[in-house]
Every structure is written in C-alpha cells, then in structure tokens.
Design a protein around this motif. Sequence first.
Motif, PDB file in Angstrom:
ATOM      1  N   LEU A  15       0.834  -1.201   0.000  1.00 55.81           N
ATOM      2  CA  LEU A  15       0.000   0.000   0.000  1.00 55.81           C
ATOM      3  C   LEU A  15       0.872   1.256   0.000  1.00 55.81           C
ATOM      4  N   LEU A  16       1.937   1.248   0.801  1.00 58.28           N
ATOM      5  CA  LEU A  16       2.846   2.390   0.816  1.00 58.28           C
ATOM      6  C   LEU A  16       3.530   2.571  -0.536  1.00 58.28           C
ATOM      7  N   ILE A  17       3.858   1.474  -1.196  1.00 56.85           N
ATOM      8  CA  ILE A  17       4.494   1.557  -2.511  1.00 56.85           C
ATOM      9  C   ILE A  17       3.549   2.200  -3.516  1.00 56.85           C
ATOM     10  N   LEU A  18       2.285   1.820  -3.477  1.00 57.60           N
ATOM     11  CA  LEU A  18       1.325   2.371  -4.433  1.00 57.60           C
ATOM     12  C   LEU A  18       1.030   3.842  -4.177  1.00 57.60           C
ATOM     13  N   LEU A  19       1.106   4.282  -2.913  1.00 59.07           N
ATOM     14  CA  LEU A  19       0.813   5.669  -2.593  1.00 59.07           C
ATOM     15  C   LEU A  19       1.971   6.608  -2.910  1.00 59.07           C
ATOM     16  N   ARG A  20       3.194   6.104  -2.862  1.00 59.72           N
ATOM     17  CA  ARG A  20       4.356   6.943  -3.149  1.00 59.72           C
ATOM     18  C   ARG A  20       4.602   7.028  -4.645  1.00 59.72           C
ATOM     19  N   LYS A  21       5.237   8.098  -5.042  1.00 57.09           N
ATOM     20  CA  LYS A  21       5.622   8.234  -6.445  1.00 57.09           C
ATOM     21  C   LYS A  21       7.037   7.702  -6.587  1.00 57.09           C
ATOM     22  N   ILE A  22       7.145   6.515  -7.144  1.00 61.60           N
ATOM     23  CA  ILE A  22       8.457   5.933  -7.401  1.00 61.60           C
ATOM     24  C   ILE A  22       8.473   5.414  -8.832  1.00 61.60           C
ATOM     25  N   LEU A  23       9.645   5.059  -9.289  1.00 60.85           N
ATOM     26  CA  LEU A  23       9.791   4.563 -10.654  1.00 60.85           C
ATOM     27  C   LEU A  23       9.023   3.267 -10.841  1.00 60.85           C
ATOM     28  N   LYS A  24       8.550   3.056 -12.066  1.00 58.78           N
ATOM     29  CA  LYS A  24       7.834   1.821 -12.367  1.00 58.78           C
ATOM     30  C   LYS A  24       8.707   0.601 -12.155  1.00 58.78           C
ATOM     31  N   ARG A  25       9.993   0.735 -12.476  1.00 54.10           N
ATOM     32  CA  ARG A  25      10.917  -0.378 -12.328  1.00 54.10           C
ATOM     33  C   ARG A  25      11.028  -0.788 -10.854  1.00 54.10           C
ATOM     34  N   MET A  26      11.145   0.196  -9.967  1.00 53.81           N
ATOM     35  CA  MET A  26      11.252  -0.100  -8.534  1.00 53.81           C
ATOM     36  C   MET A  26       9.935  -0.638  -7.979  1.00 53.81           C
ATOM     37  N   ARG A  27       8.818  -0.094  -8.466  1.00 50.97           N
ATOM     38  CA  ARG A  27       7.512  -0.580  -8.021  1.00 50.97           C
ATOM     39  C   ARG A  27       7.309  -2.042  -8.436  1.00 50.97           C
ATOM     40  N   TYR A  28       7.647  -2.351  -9.679  1.00 50.97           N
ATOM     41  CA  TYR A  28       7.536  -3.722 -10.175  1.00 50.97           C
ATOM     42  C   TYR A  28       8.428  -4.657  -9.371  1.00 50.97           C
ATOM     43  N   HIS A  29       9.672  -4.247  -9.177  1.00 50.73           N
ATOM     44  CA  HIS A  29      10.642  -5.083  -8.470  1.00 50.73           C
ATOM     45  C   HIS A  29      10.189  -5.353  -7.031  1.00 50.73           C
ATOM     46  N   THR A  30       9.795  -4.318  -6.311  1.00 52.17           N
ATOM     47  CA  THR A  30       9.433  -4.468  -4.910  1.00 52.17           C
ATOM     48  C   THR A  30       8.148  -5.268  -4.742  1.00 52.17           C
ATOM     49  N   ALA A  31       7.145  -4.973  -5.540  1.00 49.04           N
ATOM     50  CA  ALA A  31       5.873  -5.682  -5.411  1.00 49.04           C
ATOM     51  C   ALA A  31       6.029  -7.170  -5.736  1.00 49.04           C
ATOM     52  N   LEU A  32       6.732  -7.481  -6.814  1.00 47.45           N
ATOM     53  CA  LEU A  32       6.902  -8.882  -7.187  1.00 47.45           C
ATOM     54  C   LEU A  32       7.781  -9.615  -6.184  1.00 47.45           C
ATOM     55  N   LEU A  33       8.765  -8.935  -5.627  1.00 47.13           N
ATOM     56  CA  LEU A  33       9.624  -9.561  -4.630  1.00 47.13           C
ATOM     57  C   LEU A  33       8.862  -9.841  -3.344  1.00 47.13           C
ATOM     58  N   LEU A  34       7.982  -8.928  -2.933  1.00 44.55           N
ATOM     59  CA  LEU A  34       7.181  -9.167  -1.736  1.00 44.55           C
ATOM     60  C   LEU A  34       6.220 -10.343  -1.919  1.00 44.55           C
ATOM     61  N   VAL A  35       5.616 -10.424  -3.079  1.00 42.94           N
ATOM     62  CA  VAL A  35       4.717 -11.550  -3.355  1.00 42.94           C
ATOM     63  C   VAL A  35       5.491 -12.867  -3.352  1.00 42.94           C
ATOM     64  N   SER A  36       6.670 -12.869  -3.950  1.00 41.90           N
ATOM     65  CA  SER A  36       7.452 -14.111  -3.998  1.00 41.90           C
ATOM     66  C   SER A  36       7.922 -14.525  -2.611  1.00 41.90           C
ATOM     67  N   ILE A  37       8.314 -13.576  -1.777  1.00 35.63           N
ATOM     68  CA  ILE A  37       8.730 -13.907  -0.412  1.00 35.63           C
ATOM     69  C   ILE A  37       7.572 -14.508   0.366  1.00 35.63           C
ATOM     70  N   SER A  38       6.389 -13.933   0.220  1.00 36.82           N
ATOM     71  CA  SER A  38       5.242 -14.476   0.952  1.00 36.82           C
ATOM     72  C   SER A  38       4.876 -15.876   0.453  1.00 36.82           C
ATOM     73  N   PHE A  39       4.951 -16.108  -0.856  1.00 34.19           N
ATOM     74  CA  PHE A  39       4.697 -17.450  -1.384  1.00 34.19           C
ATOM     75  C   PHE A  39       5.668 -18.457  -0.788  1.00 34.19           C
ATOM     76  N   VAL A  40       6.938 -18.133  -0.812  1.00 29.86           N
ATOM     77  CA  VAL A  40       7.952 -19.085  -0.362  1.00 29.86           C
ATOM     78  C   VAL A  40       7.808 -19.368   1.127  1.00 29.86           C
ATOM     79  N   ILE A  41       7.675 -18.332   1.945  1.00 31.71           N
ATOM     80  CA  ILE A  41       7.600 -18.544   3.392  1.00 31.71           C
ATOM     81  C   ILE A  41       6.329 -19.291   3.770  1.00 31.71           C
ATOM     82  N   ASP A  42       5.184 -18.849   3.248  1.00 33.43           N
ATOM     83  CA  ASP A  42       3.920 -19.486   3.625  1.00 33.43           C
ATOM     84  C   ASP A  42       3.858 -20.946   3.196  1.00 33.43           C
TER      85      ASP A  42
END
Length: 108
Positions: A15-42
């Motif tokens: 949610l914080l990533i979507l509210l901030r103005k950051i580069l698309k590349r960083m948004r893509y990288h961070t969002a996909l990395l968070l999803v992958s971490i949650s998949f692996v841990i869970d």
Amino acid sequence: MFTRSPWFTILGIMLLILLRKILKRMRYHTALLLVSISFVIDFMLTDMITTFDRMQIVARTFVLIGTVLAYLSYFPPLTLQEKLGIRQHKYEPFDEDEYMDSEDSDYV
C-alpha cells in the motif's frame, strides 16, 4: 483473536508503494519480490506441517512458483520491460572482428 501475519506486513508495504511516487521499475521489483517472499515462506511452512502427500506437492509447487517470481523481479523478460516501460539496458551486438584485429588479442 488475530495473530500477526506476514501478509499484513506485506500488504501494508505494498500500500505504501502504491501511494508513493516511485519509478515503475522499482515498483515492479518491490511488489513482485514481496509476493514471492510471501509465497515461499507461507508454503514452506505449509509443507513442513502437512501430512498429506498431495498437499506437500502443491506446497512445493508454490514454493517453486515463488522462486521463479523472485528471479523475474530481478531479471524481467524483455517483452515485459517494453510493455511496462522499465527497460534497463540497451545491449549492443558483439563485433568479433573488432576484437580479433587488435594487437593485444590472445586469439591470434
């Protein structure tokens, strides 16, 4: 009673990533990395506590999917880079003749 789950932390960060103005590349990288971490841990935890063979296979499949998503967050395919406008590098073709003609070349 609700316990603290990594999902709430991940959703809050997304949610914080979507509210901030950051580069698309960083948004893509961070969002996909968070999803992958949650998949692996869970699904690693699910794999450890389950006793059913089919559930273990499904959990391990999702761990593999999470690992592939983490790889794609660091190295997105060229088609996705062009579609999202996050192209990082422009590669130039290798010119073998240029390096073969130099005097200090080891290929001679």
